[in-house]
Motif scaffolding. Structure first.
Motif, PDB file in Angstrom:
ATOM      1  N   GLY A   1       0.701  -1.100  -0.012  1.00 43.60           N
ATOM      2  CA  GLY A   1       0.230  -0.032  -0.265  1.00 43.60           C
ATOM      3  C   GLY A   1       0.734   1.436  -0.140  1.00 43.60           C
ATOM      4  N   ASP A   2       1.587   1.137   0.607  1.00 45.48           N
ATOM      5  CA  ASP A   2       2.783   2.142   0.557  1.00 45.48           C
ATOM      6  C   ASP A   2       3.194   3.175  -1.144  1.00 45.48           C
ATOM      7  N   TYR A   3       3.926   1.846  -1.684  1.00 52.11           N
ATOM      8  CA  TYR A   3       3.688   1.904  -3.298  1.00 52.11           C
ATOM      9  C   TYR A   3       2.548   2.584  -4.102  1.00 52.11           C
ATOM     10  N   ILE A   4       1.871   2.269  -3.297  1.00 51.79           N
ATOM     11  CA  ILE A   4       0.193   2.305  -4.095  1.00 51.79           C
ATOM     12  C   ILE A   4       0.034   4.536  -3.733  1.00 51.79           C
ATOM     13  N   LEU A   5       0.187   4.359  -3.082  1.00 47.40           N
ATOM     14  CA  LEU A   5       0.070   5.476  -1.977  1.00 47.40           C
ATOM     15  C   LEU A   5       0.527   6.927  -2.955  1.00 47.40           C
TER      16      LEU A   5
ATOM     17  N   GLN B   1     -12.643  12.187   4.780  1.00 46.66           N
ATOM     18  CA  GLN B   1     -14.508  12.526   4.741  1.00 46.66           C
ATOM     19  C   GLN B   1     -14.365  14.015   5.809  1.00 46.66           C
ATOM     20  N   LYS B   2     -13.502  14.101   6.635  1.00 45.39           N
ATOM     21  CA  LYS B   2     -13.524  15.834   7.244  1.00 45.39           C
ATOM     22  C   LYS B   2     -12.788  16.891   6.127  1.00 45.39           C
ATOM     23  N   ASN B   3     -11.835  16.969   5.377  1.00 46.58           N
ATOM     24  CA  ASN B   3     -10.537  17.792   5.136  1.00 46.58           C
ATOM     25  C   ASN B   3     -11.200  17.150   3.495  1.00 46.58           C
ATOM     26  N   ASP B   4     -12.014  16.125   2.651  1.00 48.23           N
ATOM     27  CA  ASP B   4     -12.511  16.074   1.825  1.00 48.23           C
ATOM     28  C   ASP B   4     -10.510  16.175   0.712  1.00 48.23           C
ATOM     29  N   TYR B   5      -9.919  14.964   1.688  1.00 50.36           N
ATOM     30  CA  TYR B   5      -8.747  14.493   0.806  1.00 50.36           C
ATOM     31  C   TYR B   5      -9.360  13.289  -0.228  1.00 50.36           C
ATOM     32  N   TYR B   6      -8.282  13.511  -1.107  1.00 47.39           N
ATOM     33  CA  TYR B   6      -8.829  12.263  -2.102  1.00 47.39           C
ATOM     34  C   TYR B   6      -8.429  10.956  -2.556  1.00 47.39           C
ATOM     35  N   ILE B   7      -7.176  11.112  -1.341  1.00 51.34           N
ATOM     36  CA  ILE B   7      -6.198   9.548  -1.087  1.00 51.34           C
ATOM     37  C   ILE B   7      -6.208   9.113   0.430  1.00 51.34           C
ATOM     38  N   GLY B   8      -5.820   7.827   0.632  1.00 51.60           N
ATOM     39  CA  GLY B   8      -4.929   7.948   1.619  1.00 51.60           C
ATOM     40  C   GLY B   8      -5.784   6.023   2.003  1.00 51.60           C
ATOM     41  N   GLY B   9      -5.114   5.549   2.623  1.00 50.07           N
ATOM     42  CA  GLY B   9      -4.493   4.000   3.017  1.00 50.07           C
ATOM     43  C   GLY B   9      -3.735   3.939   3.498  1.00 50.07           C
ATOM     44  N   GLU B  10      -3.423   2.395   3.547  1.00 53.31           N
ATOM     45  CA  GLU B  10      -2.765   1.176   4.538  1.00 53.31           C
ATOM     46  C   GLU B  10      -1.978   0.671   3.738  1.00 53.31           C
ATOM     47  N   GLN B  11      -0.199   0.264   5.001  1.00 49.09           N
ATOM     48  CA  GLN B  11       0.069  -0.455   4.003  1.00 49.09           C
ATOM     49  C   GLN B  11      -0.384  -1.846   3.415  1.00 49.09           C
ATOM     50  N   SER B  12      -1.810  -2.367   3.800  1.00 43.70           N
ATOM     51  CA  SER B  12      -1.975  -3.405   3.778  1.00 43.70           C
ATOM     52  C   SER B  12      -1.994  -3.657   2.199  1.00 43.70           C
ATOM     53  N   GLY B  13      -2.769  -2.536   1.572  1.00 47.34           N
ATOM     54  CA  GLY B  13      -3.398  -2.552   0.177  1.00 47.34           C
ATOM     55  C   GLY B  13      -4.668  -2.108   0.489  1.00 47.34           C
ATOM     56  N   HIS B  14      -5.150  -1.464   1.564  1.00 48.10           N
ATOM     57  CA  HIS B  14      -6.519  -0.810   2.298  1.00 48.10           C
ATOM     58  C   HIS B  14      -6.447   0.771   1.464  1.00 48.10           C
ATOM     59  N   ILE B  15      -6.904   1.272   0.389  1.00 40.81           N
ATOM     60  CA  ILE B  15      -6.699   2.233  -0.358  1.00 40.81           C
ATOM     61  C   ILE B  15      -8.234   3.032  -0.394  1.00 40.81           C
ATOM     62  N   ILE B  16      -8.227   4.021  -0.508  1.00 39.10           N
ATOM     63  CA  ILE B  16      -9.484   5.038  -0.817  1.00 39.10           C
ATOM     64  C   ILE B  16      -9.581   6.015  -1.741  1.00 39.10           C
ATOM     65  N   PHE B  17     -10.201   6.228  -2.498  1.00 37.98           N
ATOM     66  CA  PHE B  17      -9.940   7.340  -3.526  1.00 37.98           C
ATOM     67  C   PHE B  17     -11.832   7.718  -3.627  1.00 37.98           C
ATOM     68  N   LEU B  18     -10.842   8.510  -2.589  1.00 40.28           N
ATOM     69  CA  LEU B  18     -12.937   9.343  -1.943  1.00 40.28           C
ATOM     70  C   LEU B  18     -13.654  10.042  -3.235  1.00 40.28           C
ATOM     71  N   GLU B  19     -13.263   9.923  -4.249  1.00 40.53           N
ATOM     72  CA  GLU B  19     -13.384  10.688  -5.384  1.00 40.53           C
ATOM     73  C   GLU B  19     -14.756  10.093  -5.701  1.00 40.53           C
ATOM     74  N   HIS B  20     -14.492   8.263  -5.907  1.00 38.87           N
ATOM     75  CA  HIS B  20     -15.470   7.526  -6.240  1.00 38.87           C
ATOM     76  C   HIS B  20     -16.225   6.759  -4.913  1.00 38.87           C
ATOM     77  N   GLU B  21     -14.922   6.782  -3.926  1.00 41.24           N
ATOM     78  CA  GLU B  21     -15.969   5.724  -2.950  1.00 41.24           C
ATOM     79  C   GLU B  21     -15.998   5.527  -1.351  1.00 41.24           C
ATOM     80  N   VAL B  22     -16.551   4.796  -0.656  1.00 38.01           N
ATOM     81  CA  VAL B  22     -15.779   5.674   0.696  1.00 38.01           C
ATOM     82  C   VAL B  22     -15.384   4.621   1.877  1.00 38.01           C
ATOM     83  N   THR B  23     -14.768   3.376   0.548  1.00 40.30           N
ATOM     84  CA  THR B  23     -14.190   2.879   1.119  1.00 40.30           C
ATOM     85  C   THR B  23     -13.296   2.085   0.616  1.00 40.30           C
ATOM     86  N   GLY B  24     -12.466   1.448   1.082  1.00 40.50           N
ATOM     87  CA  GLY B  24     -10.999   0.884   0.697  1.00 40.50           C
ATOM     88  C   GLY B  24     -11.490  -0.426  -0.650  1.00 40.50           C
ATOM     89  N   ASP B  25     -11.638  -0.762  -1.925  1.00 43.05           N
ATOM     90  CA  ASP B  25     -11.533  -1.578  -2.752  1.00 43.05           C
ATOM     91  C   ASP B  25     -10.888  -2.292  -3.966  1.00 43.05           C
TER      92      ASP B  25
END
Length: 444
Positions: free
Chosen positions: A256-260, A314-338
């Motif tokens: 997930g760090d690489y993905i971010l 969600q609080k600050n309208d940031y578009y990308i976030g996630g964890e090393q595990s590969g759980h990545i959230i793209f807030l423009e599209h979804e509210v959970t990792g996919d």
């Protein structure tokens, strides 16, 4: 966290820690809660583990006994439930899955009408009913609910993914490890329809082989095949397909760090990185932070858990976030990792830039990391110790800018977790030992 519901739902060994009766009670309470003024409309999905049918039908029986109209999506990714609840205006959604756990475990994750993890206040009320502290009257006559097998749901979800990331994957050779789990329902069909040549392993679920020496937590077979074969990228999913770990053509893992790193750099280059911010947890690698600094990308840390990452985004309208595990959230599209959304984003970047994963990863040095758990009697007393803090401070001082130390309690067990990142594995071991020796000698 409550008695049964943790940060990621109820989880336990099927018919031991998590029972059929519990699933019926959860279905009943949610059917009653959302059905006070009309028949509740509830969506239920599951992964491929053997006990999934039992808990799916238990939830459905409970909900229909309170008048709910229940739609069964069948085997599906967790993020499909999250999306379809919002899109099709369900009152709530329920996913039967224990994610990356072995087949004999299972879990129940609940989502509100926005597709977000259900509010803790409501889950605490569900727990009261599960413990017999609340009484509810079952409905009768023509008020009893029904259930339907919803065959169109996954098609709606996959079509939406392709609308979000309309990338032409012609010419790309992709190897997928589907963990014998939820990803078997969507990944090959989606990538194939976008023009890719797709080969899949761990693609034959039988109820007991989910996550068994495969998937994002055991990608060794995928790595070996990537080294031996001629593929552009390897994609490893977890049991419920909300996480993704990648493997490059050299067989090297990209977590997930690489993905971010890859996604945030690209998003910045095309002016899609809102507020120039990436959200990580405190467990992200020091190397990621140094690489983001070098690219003048800002970041903020949260506690461990995708729940906390999402709340910050969600609080600050940031578009990308996630964890090393590969759980990545793209807030423009979804509210959970996919996991599949993440895969499509990475593939889109590879096609747009013409670069390999190795080339896209340039500038990111992942520091060796060592994590050791120490059992203690009192986590709070331990962390409040001035002597411990002095030991931790001395390690931090020795590490300087070329490493870091993180000492934190386990959320569920009597453990203190000691994590060190440094330039070599030997230094990690040396500094972790300094702290763990102190903890063990002082018998907290």
């Amino acid at each position: 966290m409550g008695k049964y519901f943790g940060t990621d739902g109820v989880r336990g060994r099927a018919n031991e820690g998590l029972t059929l009766d519990m699933s019926i009670k959860i279905g009943q309470y949610l059917g009653w809660y959302y059905g006070k003024e009309k028949h509740a409309k509830i969506l239920i999905g599951k992964d491929t583990r053997l006990s999934g049918d039992m808990f799916e039908l238990g939830l459905a029986a409970g909900a229909t006994s309170m008048g709910a109209q229940v739609y069964l999506l069948g085997v599906c990714p967790t993020p499909a439930i999250s999306y379809l609840v919002r899109k099709e205006r369900f009152d709530c959604g329920i996913m039967v899955s224990a994610s990356h756990n072995p087949y004999y475990d299972n879990g129940i994750k609940c989502f509100n009408h926005n597709g977000e993890k259900m509010e803790e206040e409501l889950l605490l009320e569900v727990e009261k009913y599960m413990d017999g502290l609340t009484d509810l009257d079952l409905v009768t006559g023509d008020h009893i609910g029904e259930y339907f097998e919803w065959e169109d749901g996954l098609e709606i979800y996959m079509s939406w993914l392709k609308e979000c990331v309309p990338v032409d994957l012609s010419g790309m050779k992709i190897l997928c490890d589907l963990a014998n789990g939820s990803a078997t329902s969507t990944v090959v069909e989606t990538l194939d329809s976008l023009g890719a040549t797709v080969e899949a392993i761990s693609n034959s679920p039988n109820g007991i082989n989910i996550n068994n020496k495969c998937g994002s937590t055991h990608p060794e077979a995928l790595q070996r095949m990537m080294r031996e074969g001629d593929y552009d990228i390897g994609l490893a999913f977890d049991g419920d397909a909300d996480r993704l770990i990648m493997v490059n053509s050299d067989g090297e893992l990209c977590d997930g760090d690489y993905i971010l790193y890859i996604c945030s750099r690209y998003m910045k280059s095309v002016n899609r990185l809102n507020k120039n911010m990436v959200v990580t947890t405190v467990m992200a690698n020091l190397g990621l932070y140094k690489a983001l600094d070098a690219n003048k990308i800002d970041y903020i840390q949260t506690a461990v858990g995708d729940k906390y990452v999402f709340e910050e985004m969600q609080k600050n309208d940031y578009y990308i976030g996630g964890e090393q595990s590969g759980h990545i959230i793209f807030l423009e599209h979804e509210v959970t990792g996919d996991g599949l959304m993440t895969a499509l984003k990475i593939l889109e970047i590879m096609k747009a830039t013409g670069k390999s994963l190795q080339e896209l990863s340039e500038g990111l040095f992942i520091y060796p990391q060592l994590l050791k758990n120490v059992t203690v009697k009192d986590k709070n007393a331990c962390l409040e110790s001035k002597e411990l803090q002095e030991v931790v401070d001395s390690v931090a001082q020795d590490l300087g800018d070329e490493g870091r130390i993180l000492v934190r309690p386990s959320g569920t067990e009597p453990l203190i977790r000691v994590m060190v990142e440094a330039k070599t594995d030997e230094l990690c071991a040396e500094y972790v030992k300094r702290v763990t020796d102190f903890l063990e000698a002082n018998n907290f």
